[in-house]
Design a protein around this motif. Sequence first.
Motif, short mmCIF file in Angstrom:
data_model
loop_
_atom_site.label_atom_id
_atom_site.label_comp_id
_atom_site.label_asym_id
_atom_site.label_seq_id
_atom_site.Cartn_x
_atom_site.Cartn_y
_atom_site.Cartn_z
N TYR A 98 0.84 -1.41 -0.01
CA TYR A 98 -0.07 -0.07 0.01
C TYR A 98 0.95 1.27 0.03
O TYR A 98 0.33 2.23 -0.34
CB TYR A 98 -0.95 0.18 1.21
N VAL A 152 -0.10 4.58 -2.05
CA VAL A 152 -0.35 5.95 -1.16
C VAL A 152 0.85 7.12 -1.61
O VAL A 152 0.61 8.20 -1.90
CB VAL A 152 -0.20 5.66 0.40
N SER A 207 0.02 10.68 -3.17
CA SER A 207 0.37 11.87 -2.31
C SER A 207 1.62 12.70 -3.02
O SER A 207 1.34 13.83 -3.22
CB SER A 207 0.97 11.75 -0.89
N SER A 214 -9.43 6.79 0.19
CA SER A 214 -9.36 6.00 1.84
C SER A 214 -10.20 5.20 2.17
O SER A 214 -10.13 3.96 2.71
CB SER A 214 -9.20 7.28 2.73
N ILE A 240 -2.04 11.71 2.99
CA ILE A 240 -1.23 10.19 3.58
C ILE A 240 -1.91 9.86 4.95
O ILE A 240 -2.19 8.60 5.08
CB ILE A 240 0.50 10.56 3.77
N MET A 248 -5.28 8.53 4.38
CA MET A 248 -5.39 7.03 3.95
C MET A 248 -4.70 6.03 4.77
O MET A 248 -5.35 5.02 4.74
CB MET A 248 -4.46 7.17 2.47
N SER A 249 -3.78 6.43 5.61
CA SER A 249 -2.99 5.33 6.52
C SER A 249 -3.77 5.09 7.49
O SER A 249 -3.87 4.13 8.12
CB SER A 249 -1.65 5.89 6.60
#
Lengths: 85, 285
Positions: B113, B117, B121, B185, B276, B279-280
Amino acid sequence: MEFSAELAKAIMVAGKAIGAGLAMGIGAIGPGVGEGSIGAHAMDAIARQPELTNVITTRMILADAIAETTGIYSLVIAFLILFAL
Amino acid sequence: MSKKAKIQLIIFLVIYTVVGLLNAKLMTAPPSEALKNIANRWIVQFGPKDAWYYRINPMTVIMSVAVVAIIIAFAKSVHKEFKLIPNRKQAFAESLMDFLYEIVESSVPNEKYARTVFKISMTLFLYIAVSNLIGGFIPGVSVDVSIAENGTRAVKFVLFNDTWFPPTGDLNTNLTYAVMVFIISQYFAIKTKGVKGWLKGFLEPVAFMLPMNIVGELAKPLSHAMRLFGNITGGGILVLVISYLVKYMFLPPFLWAYFGIFSGLIQAFVFSTLAIAYMSSQIEG
């Protein structure tokens, strides 16, 4: 008749100016306090661990930008009052 | 200072003085008159009248294409001379990518991932940084739109009065990217946790918190977009007002340096870092 129309316009302009000024002035308190607190704690952290200065500075700027958000909202609102109302 | 840098500095100063003198000669209207149309946008309407889905903002489209062209040109010029021992351009590009990849790596441990990502970004960062920079400090063609009483818009092009229009100064652009990040996300959340786990996430810590969780998720793209929009538009208007008052002679380079370069780059960095983070936070494991 003409006098009252002019008066209404003057009151509107005064209201806009006061509203925009208040929105910006009060809205700047929160970010100011928040960013001051972030800066103070970042300085503390750097004093404690000078080898982490780069990481702390990046995180500090990020946190600053997030704390600034409410101030930016009030700036947008002030612009809306001044130009779009 | 090398000879090349000296020549560049002299060219900049000459252009700046000429622009300042031109503006001092041309900008004779009082500030309240001249700054009345700051917030108006040039809008072209296709098809049915008052239909919002047939509208475009030509300035945003043109400047977006210009930004994309600049990035592609830079990428091509780097790619052409790709070597093991990097030259200056390549070193710059590599250190930029490395800088952001380290942030991604520390927040998304999963390699699979992390690459996705990072791509998303980094793209956002490049686009926003370049658009803030061209909107930040280069005087160019701007559009002055005045709206008459009956709602018709008169469009007038003005040279060297304002900076180029930054695409990020339009809320549509920012909201598009923020919604894009939001959807990605949520996609990551469904992919890693499964549909059941994703839906269950809204009921944490107790089922009573469901509305709060939904509002909290929906507020993310809004605040994400508004932060960038407010910063760029506010900075632009502030610079325009102050530089109008001094007729472009003394202050603007410092203001441009602050609002265009410093604030613009920080906002680009913040936007991509928040992307970031959003999404994380949805990726598990």
